[in-house]
Design a protein around this motif. Structure first.
Motif, PDB file in Angstrom:
ATOM      1  N   ASP A 198       0.959  -1.239  -0.040  1.00 33.94           N
ATOM      2  CA  ASP A 198       0.001  -0.098  -0.081  1.00 33.94           C
ATOM      3  C   ASP A 198       0.815   1.291  -0.103  1.00 33.94           C
ATOM      4  OD1 ASP A 198       1.021  -0.040   2.579  1.00 33.94           O
ATOM      5  OD2 ASP A 198      -0.966  -0.330   3.614  1.00 33.94           O
ATOM      6  N   HIS A 199       2.289   1.145  -0.382  1.00 33.88           N
ATOM      7  CA  HIS A 199       3.061   2.201  -0.094  1.00 33.88           C
ATOM      8  C   HIS A 199       4.126   2.101  -1.258  1.00 33.88           C
ATOM      9  CE1 HIS A 199       5.730   5.649   1.100  1.00 33.88           C
ATOM     10  NE2 HIS A 199       4.684   6.062   1.527  1.00 33.88           N
ATOM     11  N   PRO A 200       4.652   3.012  -1.844  1.00 34.36           N
ATOM     12  CA  PRO A 200       5.830   2.782  -2.655  1.00 34.36           C
ATOM     13  C   PRO A 200       7.002   2.404  -2.133  1.00 34.36           C
ATOM     14  CG  PRO A 200       5.087   5.018  -3.317  1.00 34.36           C
ATOM     15  CD  PRO A 200       4.173   4.491  -1.978  1.00 34.36           C
ATOM     16  N   ALA A 201       7.211   2.563  -0.823  1.00 34.11           N
ATOM     17  CA  ALA A 201       8.426   1.956  -0.045  1.00 34.11           C
ATOM     18  C   ALA A 201       8.497   0.557  -0.069  1.00 34.11           C
ATOM     19  CB  ALA A 201       8.437   2.780   1.218  1.00 34.11           C
ATOM     20  N   GLN A 202       7.228  -0.065  -0.286  1.00 32.36           N
ATOM     21  CA  GLN A 202       7.060  -1.463  -0.341  1.00 32.36           C
ATOM     22  C   GLN A 202       7.535  -2.236  -1.661  1.00 32.36           C
ATOM     23  OE1 GLN A 202       3.184  -1.631   1.219  1.00 32.36           O
ATOM     24  NE2 GLN A 202       3.885  -1.788   3.217  1.00 32.36           N
ATOM     25  N   ARG A 203       7.859  -1.325  -2.616  1.00 32.77           N
ATOM     26  CA  ARG A 203       7.906  -1.745  -3.753  1.00 32.77           C
ATOM     27  C   ARG A 203       9.212  -1.548  -4.618  1.00 32.77           C
ATOM     28  NH1 ARG A 203       2.727   1.482  -5.150  1.00 32.77           N
ATOM     29  NH2 ARG A 203       1.157   0.195  -3.631  1.00 32.77           N
ATOM     30  N   ALA A 204       9.732  -2.552  -5.173  1.00 32.84           N
ATOM     31  CA  ALA A 204      11.064  -2.726  -5.845  1.00 32.84           C
ATOM     32  C   ALA A 204      11.183  -1.842  -7.029  1.00 32.84           C
ATOM     33  CB  ALA A 204      11.889  -3.993  -5.822  1.00 32.84           C
ATOM     34  N   PRO A 205      12.634  -1.309  -7.214  1.00 29.17           N
ATOM     35  CA  PRO A 205      12.628  -1.041  -8.851  1.00 29.17           C
ATOM     36  C   PRO A 205      12.083  -1.765  -9.688  1.00 29.17           C
ATOM     37  CG  PRO A 205      14.712  -0.426  -7.268  1.00 29.17           C
ATOM     38  CD  PRO A 205      13.940  -1.373  -6.689  1.00 29.17           C
ATOM     39  N   GLY A 206      11.431  -1.196 -10.892  1.00 28.39           N
ATOM     40  CA  GLY A 206      10.859  -1.926 -11.937  1.00 28.39           C
ATOM     41  C   GLY A 206       9.567  -2.542 -11.620  1.00 28.39           C
ATOM     42  N   ALA A 207       8.807  -2.412 -10.351  1.00 27.85           N
ATOM     43  CA  ALA A 207       7.596  -2.782  -9.750  1.00 27.85           C
ATOM     44  C   ALA A 207       6.441  -2.272 -10.734  1.00 27.85           C
ATOM     45  CB  ALA A 207       7.462  -2.667  -8.409  1.00 27.85           C
ATOM     46  N   TYR A 208       6.532  -0.886 -11.036  1.00 28.97           N
ATOM     47  CA  TYR A 208       5.395  -0.325 -11.595  1.00 28.97           C
ATOM     48  C   TYR A 208       5.570  -0.793 -13.206  1.00 28.97           C
ATOM     49  CZ  TYR A 208       4.951   2.530  -7.480  1.00 28.97           C
ATOM     50  OH  TYR A 208       4.788   3.076  -6.172  1.00 28.97           O
ATOM     51  N   ALA A 209       6.391  -0.843 -13.725  1.00 27.77           N
ATOM     52  CA  ALA A 209       6.754  -1.180 -15.300  1.00 27.77           C
ATOM     53  C   ALA A 209       6.297  -2.783 -15.339  1.00 27.77           C
ATOM     54  CB  ALA A 209       8.094  -1.209 -15.812  1.00 27.77           C
ATOM     55  N   ALA A 210       6.457  -3.783 -14.203  1.00 27.89           N
ATOM     56  CA  ALA A 210       5.994  -5.031 -14.164  1.00 27.89           C
ATOM     57  C   ALA A 210       4.751  -5.120 -14.224  1.00 27.89           C
ATOM     58  CB  ALA A 210       6.997  -5.651 -13.129  1.00 27.89           C
ATOM     59  N   GLY A 211       4.211  -4.307 -13.024  1.00 31.56           N
ATOM     60  CA  GLY A 211       2.533  -4.382 -13.155  1.00 31.56           C
ATOM     61  C   GLY A 211       1.806  -3.857 -14.305  1.00 31.56           C
TER      62      GLY A 211
END
Length: 239
Positions: free
Chosen positions: A71-84
């Motif tokens: 529920d927060h960007p701090a919990q997501r790794a680099p590249g997570a948004y592109a992968a989603g």
């Protein structure tokens, strides 16, 4: 076997883990969701649980996907948004032109927020809670995903960082005209505001459900105002 209640999705339906499976009470969308999951399995789409049947209590049996929601960007790794974004595009491509799309562009997930996405080591691996899947248009799904993944008006994330996440997600999905994507995000926010406002005074709903509606209206209203206020920044990031 022991049943372990599961939390983290975005639905009010009872969901429990039994061994390596998930048991989920069937709702109005269950039969269609089972057909969609069967189609995705036949297409080797790797980002969804498999539907295994119905148990003796009449619940759907699904494969368990290990990981957590975020529920927060701090919990997501680099590249997570592109992968989603790629995960969503691959879903749409796997169902485009299929009979399940019923003449629409494709089958959409209908609720592909981060609360319905399983992450491992900060990267998305699967969408869960397919009860809202239905024939629809790609941009409806993408607009909702872009909003719920990238816009956090009340979490202290700098607007320029949110704009960067939006650009990454859009690039992962593929070419979409910037203004159309922002309009789709606002459309998704407005649909939540309208639907949940109607629930606020519905006497057939529980107090807890009406409280959820109140929170949802506040959330969507604040995020819609953020998108409108920072539209120029978001457009610039997408171009």
């Amino acid at each position: 076997m022991t049943e372990e209640p599961l939390t983290g999705g975005n639905n009010a339906t009872e969901v429990v883990r039994v061994g390596d499976t998930v048991r989920r009470a069937r709702d109005a969308g269950a039969a269609f969701a089972a057909r969609v999951l069967a189609r995705l399995e036949s297409a080797d789409y790797p980002h969804a649980p498999r539907h295994l049947g119905i148990d003796e209590q009449g619940r759907d049996i699904l494969t368990f996907v290990p990981g957590t929601t975020t529920d927060h960007p701090a919990q997501r790794a680099p590249g997570a948004y592109a992968a989603g974004g790629r995960m969503l595009r691959e879903l749409h491509e796997a169902t485009a032109g299929h009979v399940l799309a019923a003449g629409r562009e494709c089958v959409i997930h209908g609720d592909p927020g981060p609360f319905n996405t399983i992450f491992r080591q900060g990267l998305p691996v699967a969408f869960i809670d397919w009860s809202s899947c239905r024939p629809g248009d790609r941009l409806e799904d993408l607009g909702y995903m872009a909003w719920t993944w990238c816009i956090l008006s009340q979490a202290g994330v700098p607007p320029v960082e949110q704009a960067g996440h939006l650009r990454e997600l859009r690039d992962g999905y593929g070419p979409v005209e910037a203004a159309r994507l922002l309009d789709a995000m606002e459309g998704a926010q407005s649909r939540i505001v309208d639907a949940e406002t109607a629930n606020l005074d519905n006497p057939t709903l529980t107090a807890a459900r009406r409280h959820h509606a109140e929170a949802a209206v506040a959330w969507a209203t604040a995020d819609r105002a953020f998108v409108r206020r920072h539209r120029a920044l978001l457009l610039s990031a997408l171009r």
